[in-house]
Design an enzyme around this catalytic site. Sequence first.
Site, PDB file in Angstrom:
ATOM      1  N   CYS A   2      25.212   4.705   8.087  1.00  0.00           N
ATOM      2  CA  CYS A   2      24.856   6.098   7.354  1.00  0.00           C
ATOM      3  C   CYS A   2      23.371   6.416   7.643  1.00  0.00           C
ATOM      4  O   CYS A   2      22.762   5.612   8.311  1.00  0.00           O
ATOM      5  CB  CYS A   2      24.844   5.676   5.705  1.00  0.00           C
ATOM      6  SG  CYS A   2      26.275   5.028   5.110  1.00  0.00           S
ATOM      7  N   ARG A  28      24.982   9.925  12.452  1.00  0.00           N
ATOM      8  CA  ARG A  28      25.187   8.475  11.686  1.00  0.00           C
ATOM      9  C   ARG A  28      26.526   8.580  10.703  1.00  0.00           C
ATOM     10  O   ARG A  28      26.674   7.446  10.239  1.00  0.00           O
ATOM     11  CB  ARG A  28      23.740   8.067  11.139  1.00  0.00           C
ATOM     12  CG  ARG A  28      22.614   7.905  12.059  1.00  0.00           C
ATOM     13  CD  ARG A  28      21.514   7.309  11.413  1.00  0.00           C
ATOM     14  NE  ARG A  28      21.675   6.193  10.838  1.00  0.00           N
ATOM     15  CZ  ARG A  28      21.629   5.065  11.630  1.00  0.00           C
ATOM     16  NH1 ARG A  28      21.183   5.231  12.874  1.00  0.00           N
ATOM     17  NH2 ARG A  28      21.801   3.788  11.153  1.00  0.00           N
ATOM     18  N   TRP A  75      28.787   7.288   5.890  1.00  0.00           N
ATOM     19  CA  TRP A  75      29.959   6.894   6.615  1.00  0.00           C
ATOM     20  C   TRP A  75      30.670   5.747   5.752  1.00  0.00           C
ATOM     21  O   TRP A  75      29.961   4.743   6.113  1.00  0.00           O
ATOM     22  CB  TRP A  75      29.550   6.489   7.954  1.00  0.00           C
ATOM     23  CG  TRP A  75      30.675   6.441   9.019  1.00  0.00           C
ATOM     24  CD1 TRP A  75      31.220   5.088   9.341  1.00  0.00           C
ATOM     25  CD2 TRP A  75      31.506   7.105   9.809  1.00  0.00           C
ATOM     26  NE1 TRP A  75      32.187   5.299  10.132  1.00  0.00           N
ATOM     27  CE2 TRP A  75      32.504   6.351  10.427  1.00  0.00           C
ATOM     28  CE3 TRP A  75      31.452   8.687   9.751  1.00  0.00           C
ATOM     29  CZ2 TRP A  75      33.537   7.097  11.325  1.00  0.00           C
ATOM     30  CZ3 TRP A  75      32.544   9.004  10.647  1.00  0.00           C
ATOM     31  CH2 TRP A  75      33.374   8.674  11.203  1.00  0.00           C
ATOM     32  N   ASN A 101      21.823   2.166   3.613  1.00  0.00           N
ATOM     33  CA  ASN A 101      22.612   2.314   4.897  1.00  0.00           C
ATOM     34  C   ASN A 101      22.725   0.833   5.178  1.00  0.00           C
ATOM     35  O   ASN A 101      22.101  -0.313   5.244  1.00  0.00           O
ATOM     36  CB  ASN A 101      21.547   2.719   6.092  1.00  0.00           C
ATOM     37  CG  ASN A 101      22.247   2.314   7.372  1.00  0.00           C
ATOM     38  OD1 ASN A 101      23.496   2.460   7.539  1.00  0.00           O
ATOM     39  ND2 ASN A 101      21.432   2.197   8.113  1.00  0.00           N
ATOM     40  N   GLY A 102      24.105   0.399   5.554  1.00  0.00           N
ATOM     41  CA  GLY A 102      24.219  -0.853   5.719  1.00  0.00           C
ATOM     42  C   GLY A 102      25.552  -1.464   5.023  1.00  0.00           C
ATOM     43  O   GLY A 102      26.322  -0.657   4.561  1.00  0.00           O
ATOM     44  N   GLU A 479      41.638  -0.514  30.196  1.00  0.00           N
ATOM     45  CA  GLU A 479      40.708   0.132  29.631  1.00  0.00           C
ATOM     46  C   GLU A 479      39.512   0.762  30.612  1.00  0.00           C
ATOM     47  O   GLU A 479      38.981   1.752  30.432  1.00  0.00           O
ATOM     48  CB  GLU A 479      40.148  -0.708  28.545  1.00  0.00           C
ATOM     49  CG  GLU A 479      39.048  -0.016  27.630  1.00  0.00           C
ATOM     50  CD  GLU A 479      39.158   1.295  27.066  1.00  0.00           C
ATOM     51  OE1 GLU A 479      40.353   1.835  27.187  1.00  0.00           O
ATOM     52  OE2 GLU A 479      38.393   1.866  26.816  1.00  0.00           O
ATOM     53  N   LYS A 483      38.751   4.756  31.234  1.00  0.00           N
ATOM     54  CA  LYS A 483      37.261   5.242  30.956  1.00  0.00           C
ATOM     55  C   LYS A 483      36.868   6.108  32.417  1.00  0.00           C
ATOM     56  O   LYS A 483      36.601   7.164  32.259  1.00  0.00           O
ATOM     57  CB  LYS A 483      36.112   4.105  31.165  1.00  0.00           C
ATOM     58  CG  LYS A 483      36.187   3.221  29.734  1.00  0.00           C
ATOM     59  CD  LYS A 483      35.708   4.115  28.361  1.00  0.00           C
ATOM     60  CE  LYS A 483      36.822   4.902  27.801  1.00  0.00           C
ATOM     61  NZ  LYS A 483      37.577   4.384  26.618  1.00  0.00           N
ATOM     62  N   GLU A 486      39.096   9.258  32.638  1.00  0.00           N
ATOM     63  CA  GLU A 486      38.952  10.469  31.661  1.00  0.00           C
ATOM     64  C   GLU A 486      37.751  11.060  32.036  1.00  0.00           C
ATOM     65  O   GLU A 486      37.513  12.378  31.540  1.00  0.00           O
ATOM     66  CB  GLU A 486      39.231   9.710  30.442  1.00  0.00           C
ATOM     67  CG  GLU A 486      38.256   8.934  29.958  1.00  0.00           C
ATOM     68  CD  GLU A 486      38.396   8.511  28.224  1.00  0.00           C
ATOM     69  OE1 GLU A 486      38.947   9.430  27.888  1.00  0.00           O
ATOM     70  OE2 GLU A 486      38.129   7.643  28.158  1.00  0.00           O
ATOM     71  N   HIS A 502      54.875  -5.765  44.240  1.00  0.00           N
ATOM     72  CA  HIS A 502      56.020  -4.955  43.894  1.00  0.00           C
ATOM     73  C   HIS A 502      55.737  -3.582  44.193  1.00  0.00           C
ATOM     74  O   HIS A 502      56.763  -2.582  43.477  1.00  0.00           O
ATOM     75  CB  HIS A 502      56.683  -5.155  42.468  1.00  0.00           C
ATOM     76  CG  HIS A 502      56.585  -6.782  42.257  1.00  0.00           C
ATOM     77  ND1 HIS A 502      57.666  -7.567  43.027  1.00  0.00           N
ATOM     78  CD2 HIS A 502      55.960  -7.674  41.841  1.00  0.00           C
ATOM     79  CE1 HIS A 502      57.471  -8.856  42.408  1.00  0.00           C
ATOM     80  NE2 HIS A 502      56.443  -8.862  41.893  1.00  0.00           N
ATOM     81  N   LYS A 602      37.815  14.641  20.956  1.00  0.00           N
ATOM     82  CA  LYS A 602      37.646  13.229  20.574  1.00  0.00           C
ATOM     83  C   LYS A 602      38.683  12.833  19.400  1.00  0.00           C
ATOM     84  O   LYS A 602      39.244  11.660  19.581  1.00  0.00           O
ATOM     85  CB  LYS A 602      36.210  13.321  19.471  1.00  0.00           C
ATOM     86  CG  LYS A 602      35.989  11.661  19.023  1.00  0.00           C
ATOM     87  CD  LYS A 602      35.557  10.787  20.084  1.00  0.00           C
ATOM     88  CE  LYS A 602      35.121   9.532  19.610  1.00  0.00           C
ATOM     89  NZ  LYS A 602      35.129   8.418  20.967  1.00  0.00           N
TER      90      LYS A 602
END
Length: 607
Positions: A2, A28, A75, A101-102, A479, A483, A486, A502, A602
Site C-alpha cells: 500500500c 503501490r 492494495w 503499509n505492510g 517461463e 518472457k 512476449e 524427437h 496486463k
Amino acid sequence: MCGIFGCILKEGDAAPIVHDALKRLEYRGYDSVGEATIHDNKLFIKKDQGKIEEVHALHNLDNLPGRIAIGHTRWATHGAPSMRNAHPHIDCNGQIAVVHNGIIENFSELKKDLEEHGHLFQSKTDSEVVPHLIEEKLKGGLTFLEALRETAKHLEGAFSLAVISVMEPNKIFCIRKESPLIVGIAKNATYCASDIPAIRPLTDKAVTIENGELVVLEDEGYKIWRIADWSRISRNPKIIPWSPEMAEKQGYPHFMLKEIHEQPPSLRNTLRLQEKYLDLMTAFLDRAKDVFLVACGTSYNACLAASYMFSKLALLATHPVIASEFIEQQGRAINIDSTILAVSQSGETADTLSAVEYARLRAATVLGLTNVIGSTLTRISRVYICQQSGPEIGVAATKTFTAQLSVLAQLAFRLAEKRGKVSHEEIEQLEEKLIQIPDIAEIVIQNQKKKIEQIAKKYYSKQCFFFLGRGISSATALEGRLKLLEIAYVPAIAFPAGESKHGPLSLVEKGFPVVFVCPKDENHKTSVGNIMELKARGASIIAIIEEGDEEIKNIADDYIEIVKGVPEVLSPIVYVIPLQFFAYYTVVHRGLDPDRPRNLAKSVTVK
Ligand code: F6R
C-alpha cells in the site's frame, strides 16, 4: 503493498496535497483510498473503495479542513476492498487515526485480546489493531509517544505506520519495520511517505527511516528514536538525485526492471501468509480425487512447476491445464470429486474464470491463488490465497511469478507433511531453505545482472532461441521463453530437453542459441548429455547452472552461476531470475519498450 503519506504544513489545507501525493503512490495499490486530517481538535476522515479519482469524484478528497493530514492508497491483503476496510482506521473513541503499509502477522491474537478488553472493530483488516492497541496502552497512563512505542513492540510482521491524534494535534507519528518509510523536508512543510515519488515534486530533501525506528514530525522538523533502546538518532536529510519522473520507477528506467528487483521483498511477503488459509487449502487438496491446476501464460508456467512439487513431495498427481483448453480437454471428467486450483495474478483472466465457472457448475471445488483481493476469482473460489505481491505494472509478469511459486511450494510442503509422505525433518529443511530464498534471489540479482546484460548483448540479434530444461526446470525454461518472446518479439521454443531428438533438434545449426536451465539435480547427468548433443550440432549454449559446476562451465559458451544449495523443487524461483533479466536486456538492446509490448494487455478479460 500500500502507499502511505502524511503532511504537516505551516499554513493552508493539507488535504489537496495528500490527494495529489496519493495519486503518485497509486502504483503501490489502488483498490481503496482515504485521508484523515486534524482541525480544531477533531479528526476528519474520508475514505472509500475504488481508485483515487473515483473516490474523489464521490467524496471530494480535497475538502477536509486542517494543516495536518495522513492518507493511504490500498492494495488489499486482509479484508476485501470496501469502505470499512479502507484506511485510515480509528480507535473506539475516534481520537486516533492510523494508516498502515505492510502486514501485521500477529493481528488475530492482538484482535482477540483487544476484543476481550471491550474494543469494537469496524473492519476485517490487520491494520485496525494499531489504533486500538494505542488506545489500550493510553488507558494505562502512558504518554502518547510511550503508548506508540509500546504498541510497536507488540506488532509482528512488516509495517510502516503514520498516526495522528487529537491528543497530539500538531504532530504525525511514524514507525517503520521493514516496509519502506521516508521523511521529506521542505521550507514550509514536513512530509512522510512510503516512497520518494510521493514527495519528490514537493521537495528534494529526504531522510530514510530505518528498521525499528519511530519518528515524530512537527513544525520544526523531525525527531527519530530507535524503538529497542529508546536512543535518539540524528540523521540529516539527503538530496534526492532523481527527477519526479525517475522517482516513479525508483530510478529504474522501466517498471519491469524495478519489479525484477522487487522480488526479494515480494518473496518475503509470501512467507507471511496466514497459516489458516494455507491449512484450509491443503485440507481441500488432500481430500480431492483429481486436482487440476488451471491458468494462462505465466501463471500456467507456475502451475506446471507446482505439478512437480506436488508429485515429488506429496506424491499427489495433479493435472496442469491451460485454462482456454480446460473445458475441451477435461470438461466431461470434472465432477463433485474434482478440485480446481485456479492461479491468476489478476484474478480476472477470462479463460481462467470460464474454466472455474464451468467447474462450479459441475459441483467441483474451486480454490484460487491470486494477487488481487476482491477480484472475481476471490469471489467465486471456495478458498483463496492472496500472494501479496502488490501491483505489477510491467505487462510481463516477473515478481508475481516467483511469488506464485513460493505459495505453491508452501502448499506442497504442507500437503506432504499432512499425508506423511516425506519426513518431518526433510520438510523442515525445505521450509528453512524457502526462508533463505529471498536472500538468495537478492544475491543472484546483485551478482549476476551485469553478466546477463553482457550475454544479452552478445545474442540480442539472434532470430530464434531454444529454452530447455529437464524435470521442474522445463517449467522454468518455458517461463524464460515466454518472457523473451512476449517482450522482445523473438520467436523462441521451449520444451523438456528430452524431446530434442524427437523433432526440434533439426532446427539446430552453427550458432543456434540454446538457453539451458541446468541445476545440479537428479537430471544433471542427462542434461549434460543433451548439451553435448546440441554442441555437436553447432549450438551456442547459454547455461544457467549451480555455482562451481565445472563440467558445464567447460562445455557451455556462456553461463550464469546460481548460489549452491537451492533444493530442486524451489529452483524455478531462483533460476528464472537470470531469464527475466535476459529478456529485459535483449529488449533494451533491440530498442523496444519492455513495459508495453505490442498487442498485449496486463489483464486479459476477453476469451
Ligand atoms: C506473461 C503474462 C501473461 C499472464 C496471463 C495470465 O508475462 O503476464 O502470460 O500470465 O495473461 O494472467 P493472470 O495471471 O492475471 O491470470
